[in-house]
Design a protein around this motif. Structure first.
Motif, PDB file in Angstrom:
ATOM      1  N   GLU A   1      89.120  48.631  50.748  1.00 24.16           N
ATOM      2  CA  GLU A   1      87.903  47.818  50.708  1.00 24.16           C
ATOM      3  C   GLU A   1      88.212  46.326  50.829  1.00 24.16           C
ATOM      4  O   GLU A   1      87.296  45.505  50.933  1.00 24.16           O
ATOM      5  CB  GLU A   1      87.145  48.043  49.390  1.00 24.16           C
TER       6      GLU A   1
ATOM      7  N   GLY B   1      83.939  43.266  50.340  1.00 23.67           N
ATOM      8  CA  GLY B   1      82.477  43.322  50.364  1.00 23.67           C
ATOM      9  C   GLY B   1      81.866  42.653  51.566  1.00 23.67           C
ATOM     10  O   GLY B   1      82.452  42.633  52.653  1.00 23.67           O
ATOM     11  N   GLY B   2      80.663  42.046  51.354  1.00 31.59           N
ATOM     12  CA  GLY B   2      79.801  41.512  52.388  1.00 31.59           C
ATOM     13  C   GLY B   2      80.422  40.975  53.652  1.00 31.59           C
ATOM     14  O   GLY B   2      80.755  39.806  53.747  1.00 31.59           O
TER      15      GLY B   2
ATOM     16  N   LYS C   1      75.887  38.182  56.572  1.00 30.10           N
ATOM     17  CA  LYS C   1      76.441  39.492  56.247  1.00 30.10           C
ATOM     18  C   LYS C   1      76.484  39.715  54.742  1.00 30.10           C
ATOM     19  O   LYS C   1      76.697  40.837  54.281  1.00 30.10           O
ATOM     20  CB  LYS C   1      77.841  39.639  56.846  1.00 30.10           C
TER      21      LYS C   1
ATOM     22  N   GLU D   1      78.201  45.889  50.139  1.00 35.43           N
ATOM     23  CA  GLU D   1      78.061  45.401  51.510  1.00 35.43           C
ATOM     24  C   GLU D   1      77.273  44.094  51.586  1.00 35.43           C
ATOM     25  O   GLU D   1      77.308  43.411  52.614  1.00 35.43           O
ATOM     26  CB  GLU D   1      77.406  46.464  52.386  1.00 35.43           C
ATOM     27  N   GLU D   2      76.571  43.730  50.506  1.00 34.80           N
ATOM     28  CA  GLU D   2      75.856  42.456  50.481  1.00 34.80           C
ATOM     29  C   GLU D   2      76.438  41.475  49.471  1.00 34.80           C
ATOM     30  O   GLU D   2      75.903  40.381  49.291  1.00 34.80           O
ATOM     31  CB  GLU D   2      74.378  42.697  50.131  1.00 34.80           C
TER      32      GLU D   2
ATOM     33  N   LYS E   1      80.051  49.260  44.949  1.00 40.82           N
ATOM     34  CA  LYS E   1      79.988  50.173  46.091  1.00 40.82           C
ATOM     35  C   LYS E   1      79.064  51.346  45.818  1.00 40.82           C
ATOM     36  O   LYS E   1      78.231  51.708  46.665  1.00 40.82           O
ATOM     37  CB  LYS E   1      81.393  50.678  46.429  1.00 40.82           C
TER      38      LYS E   1
END
Length: 485
Positions: free
Chosen positions: A153, A420-421, A57, A385-386, A379
């Motif tokens: 987040e 994140g990720g 992820k 997201e990675e 973001k």
């Protein structure tokens, strides 16, 4: 002297000098990235193939470590009961059971003397206010409003614990082992070992900021997996990173080409020598890094809006803001594990045995806006997201006072967070008791954080094995699945 022989001797001397420079300078850094492959070729051990073991992820980690011990109660786990019972001994409150010897074990409970000279475990009130942030409604102290603006987040883990009540806990948080135990690889080393590099121009594992305890990472994995220490100075980012005085770019390029030709001749004689091939690649990497590292640290190409978002325009935030903006640039360029340490001094600047209000408010002011800038920047660039961002510290601080205005070390409850990720933003996981003394709900030892990070990167710690090295079950940790999407 024979002309051909003279030429050969000059070639050998130049090659030896060049290799010597590589061993102490930038080439030594480059060699780290390839020593592991050499060891595998020599048959000493076989590292993983660099591929995820399951669908990842996250691709990379930015590890933010606050050295010295951040007070969980004045950051991400406020405790209003401290104000209600301030000045009372703990055993005068409804929560006196926290002093049960079976619960506190080796914890150092701080005491002060009352007017009669009797020692009392005196509760110290919160040194700042707090409020709720985001749709998740998490309570965060007034010293971290910018991080609070990113609350949805973030997954907050309020139930961490460890076993070292001194600053060797910095080693323990990174490795999972008490400092008095034999040294083992750190999390960054395991990530480097398991997945390798995503870039041909930069190191895979970078550290920025002070390290006073154990400055190695690879240990029995070897120096190939140590972090490369980077200074946020485009003119001198790495020791010995520049050519010798008087050596111009064209001359150095000629030196590299000469060594490459000599190595190619040797490679033709020994076509199966993978160690030689790895060394040849390391020289190429060293040459590329001389350009790639300073370029990465040069922030002139960043917009003024981006610089302001991190806090580069403010004196108190500029140093850490610069490191975090460099961290984002390293992440963009394929660096796998980026480790930032905040808080100078042997113990770490967050170590607030006295003057906690002044100390923590100043240090929080240095990191709060830069960290929120990093999260927002990642973001808006589609990188969050990675990219797994981790905020951690070695332990918390006592609910009781030390002296008149400080808190001592406290390993039985503290907080960390991740974003994140693969992380489920706006999550509040685990809890400590009403005084912040013990982790009571979903307690997590530090290697649970390691297991979670490795899992999100697509690695299974049980499959990261080295022949002849036995790991403890606790070393592997358990994935904190409640905070994962």
């Amino acid at each position: 002297m024979n002309t051909d022989l003279s030429f050969e001797l000059r070639q050998v001397q130049t090659r030896r000098r060049f290799l010597g420079q590589l061993g102490t300078g930038l080439g030594g850094v480059a060699l780290q990235a390839l020593l592991a492959r050499e060891a595998a070729a020599a048959g000493t051990w076989s590292p993983p193939d660099g591929l995820p073991m399951h669908a990842p992820k996250a691709k990379r980690v930015i590890w933010l470590f606050m050295r010295g011990g951040v007070s969980h109660m004045e950051s991400f786990d406020p405790k209003p009961m401290l104000n209600r019972y301030a000045g009372k001994s703990i055993d005068e409150t409804p929560f006196k059971e926290v002093l049960d010897p079976e619960k506190q074990k080796n914890v150092r409970v701080v005491v002060v003397n009352d007017a009669n000279g009797q020692q009392r475990n005196v509760i110290y009130p919160l040194q700042t206010g707090y409020k709720r942030y985001g749709q998740c409604g998490v309570e965060i102290s007034d010293w971290f409003p910018h991080i609070g603006s990113c609350a949805d987040e973030i997954a907050f883990v309020r139930s961490m614990w460890t076993t070292d009540n001194n600053h060797g806990a910095q080693v323990q948080f990174a490795s999972g082992r008490h400092m008095l135990e034999p040294r083992v690889p750190t999390l960054g080393a395991w990530v480097n070992y398991g997945l390798g590099s995503m870039t041909d121009d930069l190191p895979s594992f970078v550290n920025m900021g002070p390290r006073y305890f154990d400055t190695r990472d690879g240990h029995y994995l070897g120096p190939a997996f140590d972090a490369v220490n980077l200074k946020v100075d485009p003119k001198n980012p790495l020791s010995f990173a520049k050519p010798e005085a008087g050596t111009g770019h064209s001359e150095q390029a000629a030196q590299f080409e000469m060594i490459h030709r000599l190595n190619r001749l040797t490679a033709e004689q020994y076509p199966g020598d993978r160690i030689l091939l790895a060394r040849m690649k390391s020289y190429d990497l060293a040459y590329r890094m001389q350009t790639a590292v300073p370029e990465t640290l040069d922030l002139d190409t960043e917009s003024e809006e981006t610089k302001r978002m991190y806090g580069l325009d403010q004196k108190e935030t500029e140093p850490f803001a610069r490191q975090l903006l460099v961290a984002r640039r390293l992440a963009e360029r394929g660096v796998r594990f980026i480790q930032l340490q905040h808080g100078d001094g042997a113990a770490g600047a967050w170590d607030s045995h006295s003057g906690l209000q002044k100390n923590h408010s100043r240090l929080a002011g240095e990191v709060d806006k830069p960290i929120s800038g990093l999260l927002k920047d990642l973001k808006q660039r589609g990188m969050l997201e990675e990219t797994l961002v981790v905020f951690a510290t070695e332990f918390g601080r006592t609910p009781g006072s030390q002296g008149s205005d400080g808190r001592d070390h406290h390993p039985f409850a503290f907080s960390i967070w991740m974003a994140g990720g693969g992380i489920k933003g706006g999550t509040i996981h685990g809890a400590s008791d009403e005084l912040g003394f013990h982790a009571t709900e979903h307690p997590h030892y530090v290697t649970d954080v390691h297991a979670t990070i490795l899992h999100l990167l697509g690695l299974n710690p049980h499959r990261l094995e080295v022949p002849g090295r036995k790991r403890l079950e606790r070393d592997f940790g358990k994935v904190i699945r409640e905070i994962i999407v």
